[in-house]
Enzyme design. Structure first.
Site, PDB file in Angstrom:
ATOM      1  N   LYS A  78      -6.965  -0.852  -5.295  1.00 38.69           N
ATOM      2  CA  LYS A  78      -8.029  -1.003  -4.941  1.00 38.69           C
ATOM      3  C   LYS A  78      -9.128   0.333  -6.250  1.00 38.69           C
ATOM      4  CE  LYS A  78      -8.764  -3.933  -0.798  1.00 38.69           C
ATOM      5  NZ  LYS A  78      -7.537  -3.501  -0.040  1.00 38.69           N
ATOM      6  N   PHE A  79      -8.570   0.018  -7.170  1.00 36.94           N
ATOM      7  CA  PHE A  79      -9.016   1.726  -8.344  1.00 36.94           C
ATOM      8  C   PHE A  79     -10.659   1.860  -8.143  1.00 36.94           C
ATOM      9  CE2 PHE A  79      -4.901   1.380  -9.813  1.00 36.94           C
ATOM     10  CZ  PHE A  79      -4.222   2.198  -9.493  1.00 36.94           C
TER      11      PHE A  79
ATOM     12  N   ILE B  44     -13.709   6.137 -12.139  1.00 36.35           N
ATOM     13  CA  ILE B  44     -14.530   6.265 -14.233  1.00 36.35           C
ATOM     14  C   ILE B  44     -12.996   5.647 -15.254  1.00 36.35           C
ATOM     15  CG2 ILE B  44     -16.463   7.555 -14.339  1.00 36.35           C
ATOM     16  CD1 ILE B  44     -14.838   9.630 -15.321  1.00 36.35           C
ATOM     17  N   GLY B  45     -12.997   5.334 -16.103  1.00 39.50           N
ATOM     18  CA  GLY B  45     -12.050   4.704 -16.713  1.00 39.50           C
ATOM     19  C   GLY B  45     -10.719   5.853 -17.055  1.00 39.50           C
ATOM     20  N   ASN B  46     -10.862   6.596 -17.574  1.00 41.48           N
ATOM     21  CA  ASN B  46     -10.485   8.146 -17.142  1.00 41.48           C
ATOM     22  C   ASN B  46      -9.819   7.941 -16.317  1.00 41.48           C
ATOM     23  OD1 ASN B  46      -9.102  10.057 -19.499  1.00 41.48           O
ATOM     24  ND2 ASN B  46      -9.928  11.562 -18.066  1.00 41.48           N
ATOM     25  N   THR B  47      -9.920   8.054 -14.801  1.00 41.99           N
ATOM     26  CA  THR B  47      -9.225   9.066 -13.656  1.00 41.99           C
ATOM     27  C   THR B  47      -8.751   7.199 -13.238  1.00 41.99           C
ATOM     28  OG1 THR B  47     -11.387  10.573 -13.833  1.00 41.99           O
ATOM     29  CG2 THR B  47     -10.014   9.233 -11.296  1.00 41.99           C
TER      30      THR B  47
ATOM     31  N   HIS C  89       1.116  -1.153  -0.258  1.00 44.84           N
ATOM     32  CA  HIS C  89      -0.389  -0.168  -0.421  1.00 44.84           C
ATOM     33  C   HIS C  89       1.230   1.005   0.157  1.00 44.84           C
ATOM     34  CE1 HIS C  89      -3.603  -1.282   0.541  1.00 44.84           C
ATOM     35  NE2 HIS C  89      -3.218  -2.732   1.799  1.00 44.84           N
TER      36      HIS C  89
ATOM     37  N   ASP D  40      -1.765  -2.820  -3.836  1.00 45.55           N
ATOM     38  CA  ASP D  40      -2.875  -2.977  -3.559  1.00 45.55           C
ATOM     39  C   ASP D  40      -4.154  -1.713  -3.213  1.00 45.55           C
ATOM     40  OD1 ASP D  40      -5.233  -4.008  -2.147  1.00 45.55           O
ATOM     41  OD2 ASP D  40      -4.323  -4.809  -0.687  1.00 45.55           O
TER      42      ASP D  40
ATOM     43  N   ARG E 204      -0.382  -8.676   9.178  1.00 46.31           N
ATOM     44  CA  ARG E 204      -0.103  -8.532  10.399  1.00 46.31           C
ATOM     45  C   ARG E 204       0.292  -9.740  10.938  1.00 46.31           C
ATOM     46  NH1 ARG E 204      -5.196  -4.318  11.835  1.00 46.31           N
ATOM     47  NH2 ARG E 204      -5.756  -5.904  10.211  1.00 46.31           N
TER      48      ARG E 204
HETATM   49  P1  5BU Z   1      -3.515  -8.252   7.553  1.00 46.28           P
HETATM   50  O1  5BU Z   1      -2.702  -6.878   8.762  1.00 46.28           O
HETATM   51  O2  5BU Z   1      -3.453 -10.065   7.863  1.00 46.28           O
HETATM   52  O3  5BU Z   1      -5.149  -8.105   8.313  1.00 46.28           O
HETATM   53  O4  5BU Z   1      -3.594  -7.409   6.335  1.00 46.28           O
HETATM   54  C1  5BU Z   1      -4.729  -7.954   5.063  1.00 46.28           C
HETATM   55  C2  5BU Z   1      -4.126  -6.635   3.894  1.00 46.28           C
HETATM   56  O5  5BU Z   1      -5.283  -7.222   2.881  1.00 46.28           O
HETATM   57  C3  5BU Z   1      -4.085  -5.611   4.416  1.00 46.28           C
HETATM   58  O6  5BU Z   1      -3.278  -4.797   3.607  1.00 46.28           O
HETATM   59  C4  5BU Z   1      -5.665  -5.065   3.859  1.00 46.28           C
HETATM   60  O7  5BU Z   1      -6.331  -3.911   3.176  1.00 46.28           O
HETATM   61  C5  5BU Z   1      -5.790  -5.818   2.293  1.00 46.28           C
HETATM   62  N1  5BU Z   1      -7.872  -6.535   2.466  1.00 46.28           N
HETATM   63  C6  5BU Z   1      -8.360  -7.410   3.547  1.00 46.28           C
HETATM   64  O8  5BU Z   1      -7.451  -7.284   4.354  1.00 46.28           O
HETATM   65  N2  5BU Z   1      -8.885  -8.278   3.082  1.00 46.28           N
HETATM   66  C7  5BU Z   1      -9.603  -7.663   1.615  1.00 46.28           C
HETATM   67  O9  5BU Z   1     -10.958  -8.046   1.195  1.00 46.28           O
HETATM   68  C8  5BU Z   1      -8.753  -6.993   0.958  1.00 46.28           C
HETATM   69  C9  5BU Z   1      -8.281  -6.265   1.273  1.00 46.28           C
HETATM   70 BR1  5BU Z   1      -9.764  -7.313  -0.859  1.00 46.28          BR
END
Ligand code: 5BU
Length: 250
Positions: free
Chosen positions: A68-69, A72-75, A37, A66, A214
């Site tokens: 997570k767009f 809209i397509g252009n943006t 991220h 990660d 984590r």
């Molecule tokens: P964790 O520390 O194992 O809980 O982190 C999970 C990661 O996966 C974290 O970066 C979230 O943004 C990501 N995630 C999620 O936990 N659940 C989801 O459904 C999605 C992404 Br999509």
């Protein structure tokens, strides 16, 4: 995955580049993929991207921002290619919410396809009360099937194989399912996250890759030996569950 005998992805959600790089170097030998991220890193600069790419080559893993767009397509094309992070330049794969409809895939693929990138669609989420269920999930899978040149799989809680297909269809999907919400010691967190074990995810739910954050670096991002040991533990649990699934299917 086969080369490294690993279906473990580590999610490195820390805010300082120093911790970020140290964790990736420690888990590198055990992972097929590192999930980032990048927008939470406080001291981000382009040299961090270079170091991440160097680690990806050193340890033979794929980079997944990660992002997570969801626009809209252009943006999304601009968010993917430009700004501070220029995600498309360095992230092998990224992901998008299907909520805007197929145009989000066209927008992202206009940037990503020429670079050889791939996209995952979020067809389900791990959090309590998630709205990505039922017909939303089915439509996400149909969107993916219509864009196989760029969509390589899903973020979901179970395999999406056959979801939304008419009965008696002989077609096979060949999508990956990457699954967050994985922990061996905790059941969840205080903010709606829900954890299942690698066995539940890979063997019982038919997913391909476990995404662990984590559970691996959580105690202290500075404890490199502990992080390495946890990565090894999750890698072994994930791969054993995968082998058990494959031999059960044989
Ligand atoms: P964790 O520390 O194992 O809980 O982190 C999970 C990661 O996966 C974290 O970066 C979230 O943004 C990501 N995630 C999620 O936990 N659940 C989801 O459904 C999605 C992404 Br999509």
């Amino acid at each position: 995955m086969e080369r490294k005998k690993s279906n473990l992805a580590v999610s490195v959600d820390v805010t300082k580049s120093k911790d970020f790089l140290a964790i990736i170097d420690a888990v590198g030998p055990f992972v097929c993929l590192v999930k980032t991220h990048v927008d939470i890193i406080e001291d981000f600069d382009q040299s961090l991207v270079q170091q991440l790419q160097d680690l990806s080559i050193k340890h033979d893993f794929v980079i997944f921002e990660d992002r997570k767009f969801a626009d809209i397509g252009n943006t999304v094309a601009l968010q993917y290619s430009s700004g501070v992070h220029k995600i498309a330049n360095w992230s092998h794969i990224t992901n998008a919410h299907p909520v805007p409809g197929p145009s989000i895939i066209s927008g992202l693929s206009s940037v990503g396809l020429p670079l050889g990138r791939g996209l995952l669609l979020l067809s389900e989420m791990s959090t309590k009360g998630a709205l990505a269920v039922g017909s939303y999930t089915q439509e996400a899978v149909r969107m993916a099937r219509a864009h196989r040149d760029f969509v390589i799989g899903f973020i979901a809680q179970r395999t999406m194989e056959g979801i939304g297909m008419q009965e008696n269809t002989v077609d096979k999907d060949d999508f990956l399912t990457l699954t967050p919400g994985v922990g061996l010691d905790a059941k969840g967190d205080a903010m709606g996250q829900q954890y299942r074990t690698p066995r539940q995810v890979i063997l019982e739910s038919g997913c391909d890759v476990i995404i662990v954050g984590r559970g691996i670096y959580g105690k202290d991002p500075g404890l490199v030996d502990e992080i390495r040991a946890q990565a090894k533990r999750y890698m072994e649990a994930g791969w054993e569950a995968y082998q058990d699934r494959v031999s059960a299917q044989a």
